[in-house]
Design a protein around this motif. Structure first.
Motif, mmCIF file in Angstrom:
data_model
loop_
_atom_site.group_PDB
_atom_site.id
_atom_site.type_symbol
_atom_site.label_atom_id
_atom_site.label_comp_id
_atom_site.label_asym_id
_atom_site.label_seq_id
_atom_site.Cartn_x
_atom_site.Cartn_y
_atom_site.Cartn_z
ATOM 1 N N GLU A 250 0.752 -1.193 -0.191
ATOM 2 C CA GLU A 250 0.009 -0.015 0.051
ATOM 3 C C GLU A 250 0.608 1.232 -0.030
ATOM 4 N N VAL A 251 0.349 2.469 -0.371
ATOM 5 C CA VAL A 251 0.993 3.721 -0.527
ATOM 6 C C VAL A 251 0.867 4.275 0.608
ATOM 7 N N VAL A 252 2.033 4.923 1.337
ATOM 8 C CA VAL A 252 1.860 6.065 2.070
ATOM 9 C C VAL A 252 1.675 7.373 1.614
ATOM 10 N N LYS A 253 0.851 8.207 2.287
ATOM 11 C CA LYS A 253 0.794 9.629 1.834
ATOM 12 C C LYS A 253 1.138 10.535 3.214
ATOM 13 N N LEU A 254 1.644 11.642 2.895
ATOM 14 C CA LEU A 254 1.891 12.588 3.793
ATOM 15 C C LEU A 254 0.630 13.100 4.526
ATOM 16 N N THR A 255 -0.508 12.817 3.710
ATOM 17 C CA THR A 255 -1.933 13.232 4.225
ATOM 18 C C THR A 255 -2.492 12.178 5.328
ATOM 19 N N ASP A 256 -1.715 11.098 5.295
ATOM 20 C CA ASP A 256 -2.248 10.076 6.383
ATOM 21 C C ASP A 256 -2.178 10.626 7.776
ATOM 22 N N VAL A 257 -1.515 11.593 7.978
ATOM 23 C CA VAL A 257 -1.223 12.253 9.385
ATOM 24 C C VAL A 257 -2.694 12.739 9.752
ATOM 25 N N LYS A 258 -3.257 13.184 8.883
ATOM 26 C CA LYS A 258 -4.920 13.816 9.446
ATOM 27 C C LYS A 258 -5.683 12.754 9.886
ATOM 28 N N ASP A 259 -5.432 11.423 9.187
ATOM 29 C CA ASP A 259 -6.153 10.396 9.460
ATOM 30 C C ASP A 259 -6.115 9.435 10.669
ATOM 31 N N PHE A 260 -4.881 9.759 11.423
ATOM 32 C CA PHE A 260 -4.580 9.172 12.513
ATOM 33 C C PHE A 260 -5.474 9.331 13.591
ATOM 34 N N PRO A 261 -6.032 8.197 14.114
ATOM 35 C CA PRO A 261 -6.923 7.902 15.206
ATOM 36 C C PRO A 261 -6.662 8.537 16.261
ATOM 37 N N LEU A 262 -7.735 9.093 17.067
ATOM 38 C CA LEU A 262 -7.822 9.679 18.494
ATOM 39 C C LEU A 262 -6.964 9.201 19.476
ATOM 40 N N LEU A 264 -4.294 7.279 18.882
ATOM 41 C CA LEU A 264 -2.634 7.499 18.599
ATOM 42 C C LEU A 264 -2.264 8.872 18.858
ATOM 43 N N TRP A 265 -3.045 9.920 18.953
ATOM 44 C CA TRP A 265 -2.773 11.525 19.357
ATOM 45 C C TRP A 265 -2.678 11.269 20.891
ATOM 46 N N LEU A 266 -3.461 10.608 21.596
ATOM 47 C CA LEU A 266 -3.434 10.396 22.953
ATOM 48 C C LEU A 266 -1.716 9.865 23.345
ATOM 49 N N ILE A 267 -1.680 8.877 22.754
ATOM 50 C CA ILE A 267 -0.184 8.200 22.650
ATOM 51 C C ILE A 267 0.887 9.004 22.569
ATOM 52 N N PHE A 268 0.794 10.051 21.803
ATOM 53 C CA PHE A 268 1.700 10.958 21.266
ATOM 54 C C PHE A 268 1.991 12.094 22.497
ATOM 55 N N ILE A 269 0.680 12.345 23.072
ATOM 56 C CA ILE A 269 0.695 13.317 24.171
ATOM 57 C C ILE A 269 1.276 12.780 25.281
ATOM 58 N N ILE A 270 1.001 11.443 25.616
ATOM 59 C CA ILE A 270 1.714 10.639 26.681
ATOM 60 C C ILE A 270 3.172 10.586 26.514
ATOM 61 N N CYS A 271 3.596 10.285 25.273
ATOM 62 C CA CYS A 271 4.855 10.284 25.021
ATOM 63 C C CYS A 271 5.753 11.559 25.478
ATOM 64 N N VAL A 272 5.128 12.796 24.927
ATOM 65 C CA VAL A 272 5.684 13.950 25.096
ATOM 66 C C VAL A 272 5.788 14.352 26.495
ATOM 67 N N GLY A 273 4.766 14.463 27.264
ATOM 68 C CA GLY A 273 4.765 14.800 28.595
ATOM 69 C C GLY A 273 5.432 13.861 29.502
ATOM 70 N N LEU A 436 -6.917 8.036 27.518
ATOM 71 C CA LEU A 436 -6.956 7.166 26.494
ATOM 72 C C LEU A 436 -7.672 5.573 27.021
ATOM 73 N N TYR A 437 -7.627 5.412 28.355
ATOM 74 C CA TYR A 437 -8.202 4.267 28.916
ATOM 75 C C TYR A 437 -9.792 4.316 28.482
ATOM 76 N N PHE A 438 -10.259 5.382 28.793
ATOM 77 C CA PHE A 438 -11.705 5.597 28.348
ATOM 78 C C PHE A 438 -12.122 5.691 26.948
ATOM 79 N N VAL A 439 -11.377 6.188 26.066
ATOM 80 C CA VAL A 439 -11.699 6.276 24.823
ATOM 81 C C VAL A 439 -11.253 4.870 24.237
ATOM 82 N N ASP A 440 -10.487 4.094 24.553
ATOM 83 C CA ASP A 440 -10.220 2.711 24.183
ATOM 84 C C ASP A 440 -11.362 1.757 24.623
ATOM 85 N N TYR A 441 -11.859 2.104 25.894
ATOM 86 C CA TYR A 441 -13.156 0.994 26.484
ATOM 87 C C TYR A 441 -14.138 1.486 25.630
ATOM 88 N N LEU A 442 -14.348 2.733 25.279
ATOM 89 C CA LEU A 442 -15.670 2.929 24.263
ATOM 90 C C LEU A 442 -15.584 2.519 22.949
#
Length: 466
Positions: A250-262, A264-273, A436-442
Motif C-alpha cells: 500500500e502507498v503511504v501519503k503525507l496526508t495520512d497524518v490527518k487520518d490518524f485515530p484519536l 494515536l494522538w493520545l499516545i503522542f501526548i503521553i510520549c511527550v509529557g 486513552l483508557y476511557f476512549v479505548d474502552y468506548l
C-alpha cells in the motif's frame, strides 16, 4: 516441501552451487534460515546494537556536565542548548525519516544513511570541543540529531517487520535494554576517560574534552557496521522468503497524518509529557545531586545513571511481562503514576535519592515496553514508519523546548521549581493516559485487551485470511 525446494534453489544461486554439496533434501542450518528462531535471534543482536552508539553519545554532555561547563565557560542555559540542537532537526526530519523509510530509501539504505549521520555528527561535535568552538559543537549535535532519532525510527520499523506478533513487546524491551546499556556505560566511564586523556595532554581543558568525545565516536562507528550487516541479512531474508522490504504494497501519503485515530494522538501526548520529564532531568542531574544531597561527583554520576542501569536488565523482563499479560494501557498508567511519585520525592524530600531514581528506572522501562508497541495496534502496517516518525517528531519538539526552559528555570529559580515543572509535565501525561483508557474502552478495548484475547483475535483473523 515446495517452499523448501524454492528456498534451496535460491540459496544455491547465492552460494554458487555450494548448497548442492549438502545433497538433496537437506535443510539449511537453523542459523542460516531466516524463518528459524535462531537466525532471528542473530538479527535481533545486530538490531539491538544498532542504537548503541547513538545512545552512548547522546548523553555525553550529561556525563561530562561539569567539565563541559567549566572548560568552555558556559552557563546552564547554554549547556542545555546541546540537547536542544539535537532535538530541533527532528521536529521535522524525524517524521520525514519515517516517510523516507516507507517511500524513498527503504529500511536498509535508510538505516545506513542515518547511522552515517550519527557518526559524522559526533566527530564534528568532538572537533568543536577540541578547537573550543561552541558553535561547531552545536552544528555537530544538529547533524547527530538528524541521524539519531531517524535511526530510532528505523530500528522500530525493523523490529515490527521481523517480530510483529506476540514477541514484539519483548523485542522492544531488549532494544531499549541495549540502548540503555550504552547510556549507562557512557555515564560511568566518560568521566574516567576524560581524566585519563587530561593526564595525557597535560591538563584539563577543551583539548582533553575534544579527545574524550572523539574516543566516544568509536561506538557510533560500531553501530554503523551493525547497520551494514543488518541490511545484508534483511536483503537475504527478502530474497529467500519472498517478502517485501518492510511494506505491505500500500502507498503511504503525507496526508495520512490527518487520518490518524484519536488513540494515536493520545499516545503522542503521553510520549511527550512523559519523556520531557526524564531526559532533561538526567541531563542536569549530576549537579543536582551534588548540590542538594552533597554527593561527590562520582556518587552523583552513579545515582544519575541508575535509571539507565535499571532499565537495561528490567526492560526485557518487563517487556516479557507485558507480552504475557497484555493490558498495555493499565501498565502505562502504573508507569506514569510511579514516575510522578519519584519526581515528588526528589522535589519535596531529602530521602536517599537512590530510592526515587530506582523507581524512575523501573517506571521508565515499563512505559517504553507498554507504550511504543501500541502504535502497531492502532495504525495499518504500511503507516508504521510514518506513525513512529511523527511520534518521534512531536517528542523532540517537546524535548527541545523543555531543554531550553529547564536551563532557564535552573539559572533563575533553582532546582525546586525545576522539579515542580517536571511534575506538571508528568501530570499532563497522566491525564492523557486516563483519557486513552476511557476512549479505548468506548471503542472496544483493543489496546487494553489481555494477551489471551489478543491471541484469539489473531487466530480468527488468520483463519479468515486463509
Amino acid at each position: 516441501m515446495a517452499d523448501y525446494d524454492e528456498r534451496q534453489s535460491l540459496l544455491g544461486d547465492e552460494s554458487d552451487g555450494r548448497e548442492a554439496d549438502r545433497g538433496p533434501g537437506r535443510p539449511m542450518p537453523a542459523i542460516c534460515d531466516p524463518s528459524h528462531l535462531l537466525h532471528r535471534v542473530v538479527v535481533l543482536v545486530f538490531m539491538c546494537f544498532l542504537g548503541f552508539g547513538s545512545y552512548f553519545c547522546y548523553d555525553n554532555p550529561a556525563a561530562l556536565q561539569t567539565q563541559v561547563i567549566r572548560d568552555l565557560n558556559l552557563n546552564t542555559k547554554e549547556f542545555m542548548q546541546l540537547y536542544a540542537w539535537y532535538s530541533w532537526p527532528n521536529v521535522v526530519l524525524c517524521f520525514f525519516g519515517g516517510f523516507m523509510i516507507d517511500r524513498v530509501f527503504g529500511i536498509r539504505l535508510g538505516t545506513v544513511i542515518f547511522s552515517l549521520f550519527v557518526c559524522v555528527g559526533q566527530v564534528i561535535f568532538a572537533t568543536g570541543a577540541w578547537w573550543n568552538k561552541f558553535w561547531l559543537m552545536e552544528v555537530g549535535r544538529f547533524v547527530f540529531g538528524i541521524g539519531g532519532e531517524s535511526l530510532a525510527v528505523a530500528q522500530n520499523t525493523y523490529a515490527v517487520n521481523w517480530f510483529k506478533g506476540k514477541e514484539l513487546n519483548l523485542v522492544f524491551g531488549l532494544q531499549l535494554s541495549m540502548a540503555r546499556l550504552g547510556s549507562t556505560v557512557n555515564m560511568n566511564i566518560m568521566g574516567s576517560v576524560y581524566s585519563k586523556v587530561a593526564d595525557l595532554v597535560g591538563s584539563p581543558g577543551h583539548s582533553a574534552l575534544g579527545a574524550s568525545l572523539m574516543i566516544a565516536a568509536m561506538t557510533c562507528l560500531f553501530s554503523l557496521i551493525c547497520a551494514l550487516v543488518l541490511g545484508f541479512l534483511d536483503k537475504r531474508a527478502e530474497k529467500i522468503l519472498h517478502k517485501e522490504e518492510g511494506k505491505t504494497g500500500e502507498v503511504v501519503k503525507l496526508t495520512d497524518v490527518k487520518d490518524f485515530p484519536l488513540p494515536l494522538w493520545l499516545i503522542f501526548i503521553i510520549c511527550v509529557g512523559y519523556y520531557v520529564a526524564i531526559f532533561p532531568f538526567i541531563g542536569l542531574g549530576q549537579v543536582f545531586f551534588i548540590e542538594k544531597f552533597n554527593f561527590s561527583p562520582a556518587q552523583a554520576r552513579a545515582v544519575n545513571s541508575i535509571v539507565y542501569i535499571i532499565s537495561a536488565p528490567a526492560s526485557p523482563v518487563l517487556g516479557f511481562m507485558v507480552d504475557k499479560t497484555g493490558r498495555n494501557v493499565i501498565w502505562v498508567i502504573i508507569a506514569v503514576v510511579t514516575t510522578l511519585c519519584a519526581h515528588m520525592m526528589l522535589a519535596f524530600t531529602f530521602w536517599n535519592p537512590w530510592i526515587a531514581m530506582s523507581l524512575l528506572g523501573l517506571s521508565y522501562s515499563l512505559l517504553a515496553c507498554a507504550l511504543w508497541p501500541m502504535v502497531a495496534f492502532v495504525v495499518p502496517e504500511h503507516q508504521l514508519g510514518t506513525a513512529y516518525g511523527f511520534m518521534q517528531s512531536i517528542q523532540n519538539l517537546g524535548l527541545a523546548l523543555i531543554a531550553m526552559a529547564a536551563g532557564a528555570i535552573l539559572d533563575s529559580r533553582g532546582y525546586l521549581l525545576l522539579e515542580v515543572f517536571f511534575c506538571a509535565c508528568v501530570c499532563i501525561a497522566l491525564m492523557a493516559v486516563v483519557t486513552l483508557y476511557f476512549v479505548d474502552y468506548l471503542r472496544g478495548g483493543d489496546l487494553n485487551r489481555s494477551a489471551a484475547a489478543r491471541a484469539k483475535l489473531q487466530k480468527e483473523a488468520a483463519s479468515e485470511a486463509e
